[in-house]
Write an enzyme that holds these catalytic residues in place. Sequence first.
Site, short mmCIF file in Angstrom:
data_model
loop_
_atom_site.label_atom_id
_atom_site.label_comp_id
_atom_site.label_asym_id
_atom_site.label_seq_id
_atom_site.Cartn_x
_atom_site.Cartn_y
_atom_site.Cartn_z
N LEU A 64 0.84 -1.20 0.00
CA LEU A 64 0.00 0.00 0.00
C LEU A 64 0.88 1.25 0.00
O LEU A 64 1.77 1.40 0.83
CB LEU A 64 -0.93 0.02 1.22
N ALA A 65 0.61 2.12 -0.97
CA ALA A 65 1.45 3.31 -1.12
C ALA A 65 0.65 4.46 -1.72
O ALA A 65 1.17 5.28 -2.46
CB ALA A 65 2.65 2.99 -2.01
N ARG A 115 2.06 14.78 6.64
CA ARG A 115 2.94 15.22 7.74
C ARG A 115 4.41 15.33 7.34
O ARG A 115 5.23 15.86 8.09
CB ARG A 115 2.79 14.28 8.95
N ARG A 119 37.76 13.38 -9.07
CA ARG A 119 36.51 13.40 -9.83
C ARG A 119 36.47 12.19 -10.78
O ARG A 119 37.45 11.48 -10.93
CB ARG A 119 36.39 14.74 -10.57
C1 UD1 Z 1 -3.19 1.42 10.16
C2 UD1 Z 1 -4.06 0.35 10.77
C3 UD1 Z 1 -3.79 0.27 12.28
C4 UD1 Z 1 -2.32 0.02 12.54
C5 UD1 Z 1 -1.47 1.07 11.83
C6 UD1 Z 1 -0.01 0.74 11.91
C7 UD1 Z 1 -6.06 0.35 9.44
C8 UD1 Z 1 -7.47 0.78 9.34
N1 UD1 Z 1 -5.45 0.69 10.55
O1 UD1 Z 1 -3.57 2.65 10.72
O2 UD1 Z 1 -4.56 -0.77 12.87
O3 UD1 Z 1 -2.06 0.04 13.93
O4 UD1 Z 1 -1.83 1.12 10.43
O5 UD1 Z 1 0.74 1.78 11.36
O6 UD1 Z 1 -5.57 -0.33 8.57
N2 UD1 Z 1 -3.28 3.62 2.48
C9 UD1 Z 1 -3.60 3.51 1.16
N3 UD1 Z 1 -4.88 3.77 0.77
C10 UD1 Z 1 -5.84 4.14 1.66
C11 UD1 Z 1 -5.49 4.26 3.01
C12 UD1 Z 1 -4.19 3.98 3.39
O7 UD1 Z 1 -2.76 3.18 0.32
O8 UD1 Z 1 -6.97 4.35 1.23
C13 UD1 Z 1 -1.88 3.36 2.90
C14 UD1 Z 1 -1.24 4.63 3.41
O9 UD1 Z 1 -0.50 5.24 2.39
C15 UD1 Z 1 -0.34 4.13 4.53
C16 UD1 Z 1 -0.98 2.83 4.98
O10 UD1 Z 1 -1.89 2.46 3.98
O11 UD1 Z 1 0.94 3.83 4.06
C17 UD1 Z 1 -1.64 2.94 6.33
O12 UD1 Z 1 -2.71 3.84 6.24
P1 UD1 Z 1 -3.06 4.83 7.39
O13 UD1 Z 1 -4.28 5.54 7.03
O14 UD1 Z 1 -1.87 5.62 7.77
O15 UD1 Z 1 -3.43 3.83 8.57
P2 UD1 Z 1 -3.17 4.08 10.08
O16 UD1 Z 1 -4.17 5.07 10.58
O17 UD1 Z 1 -1.75 4.34 10.32
#
Ligand code: UD1
Length: 457
Positions: A10-11, A17, A332
Amino acid sequence: MSENLEVIILAAGQGSRMKSSLPKVLHPVAGRPMLAHVVSAAQSLGAKAIHVVVGHGAEQVKEAMGATDINWVLQEEQLGTGHAVLQAMPSVCDGSTVLVLYGDVPLITTRTLTSLALKAKAAPALLTSAVKEPFGLGRIIRDERGKLLEVVEEKDATNEQRCICEVNTGVLAAPAVDLKTYLPRVGNSNKQGEYYLPDILGLAVKEGKNIESFAAMSELEVQGVNDRLQLNQVEREFQRRQAEELMRQGVSVADINRLDIRGSLRCGKDVTFDVNVVIEGSVELGNGVSVGPNCVLIDTRVEDGAQIHAFSHLQESIIGKNCSVGPYARLRPGSLMDEGAKVGNFVEMKKANVGKGSKINHLSYIGDCEMGAGVNVGAGTIVCNYDGVNKSKTVLGDGVFVGSNSTLVAPLTIEQGAFVGAGSAVTRTVEENELAVSRARQKNIQGWQRPTKKTGE
Ligand code: UD1
Ligand code: CA
């Protein structure tokens, strides 16, 4: 295992931030985008397919990752981690085991991932972590016998649940069929209005499945990067791991916190690093090589017994056996030193071959130059390789001696054994064993009066 393993990374998140115009997963750790580290981990597991879910900055991310064998999946709107994984599912085979990783969790080890994937044969398995500060993370809810029931997000948790310090790292493995079964059933009626990936666990438990969990080796292994402070924590941990590994291989490192390797480094026996050394690209150091404090080595090979002294900067260069470089040398691209050659302080070189045992000890610029063996270049020598339009070459034969403060105007050949008097500007070929001098003759004026101090006014 590997032939049935697929990885979804997932990216798609914005990473607000980071306060950056660069998509978060492209921020570098040890000189490589975070996402590239995660892709490498997936590759070393032998995954048969790697799917990367992108959204924010999708084009930039794809371009930066280059020709890597990745199935790119676009998530147009970021509706949650469950929604993100669901976007990739049409490309995933039913018989596969799926590992879900994150582009912003770059320190995850293949050892942990292998163990996790093995637990996900019949039901999802989760990577957890015990943390001191669980704020913001999903909490692991278990029954009184320790059976995993579900994951509750910080914002949806009760005060009691918020006291739980066992958290979801986000990383999980599951049979593809389970993801295909449960993900479409995940709703978004929660505080954030998102489709949560961990909700599949609760759904699987309700159907009688047993969720195995597994604790990460350390908090840092599963550290996600949301801001530049966390990026730095991850960078320092990565560098520390590399330095530790080098020391185990027999390399001496003066300070584990002051060696940064951004690329690949191969070392022979008894290599030593003083403090504040930066390695970039592909660097190779032979047996007994020592690198002094504050040196930068980029795509360079240093052969056995050579010494790189303090404050030297070397790029795309080859340093032969027992050579000595610096302190304060700048090599260089295309600087090649033959065995036992010496390049001293405040010498800059570019596309220059320095022959066996030749010496350029102080304050010189040597560019586009081919030098034989046993040459001595005096202090302050400049090779004028550029006429403002074209670059030309200078050839110095074996045993040539160039007196201090000379300018050698290319194209130029000084044949073997020839001698250049100090302070000369040499523009024409000097033949074997000749002496070239091109400075004004010295005049001594007798009876000359020193100026005297004016008085008055
Ligand atoms: C998520 C977990 C949480 C865990 C935490 C660890 C969920 C709902 N929660 O929370 O239980 O403790 O990670 O760090 O999964 N992303 C996408 N598409 C989206 C949403 C997110 O690609 O629609 C990617 C984001 O880029 C990120 C990652 O997924 O790299 C995590 O998403 P984020 O929304 O940060 O989840 P957390 O609130 O950190
Ligand atoms: Ca996060």
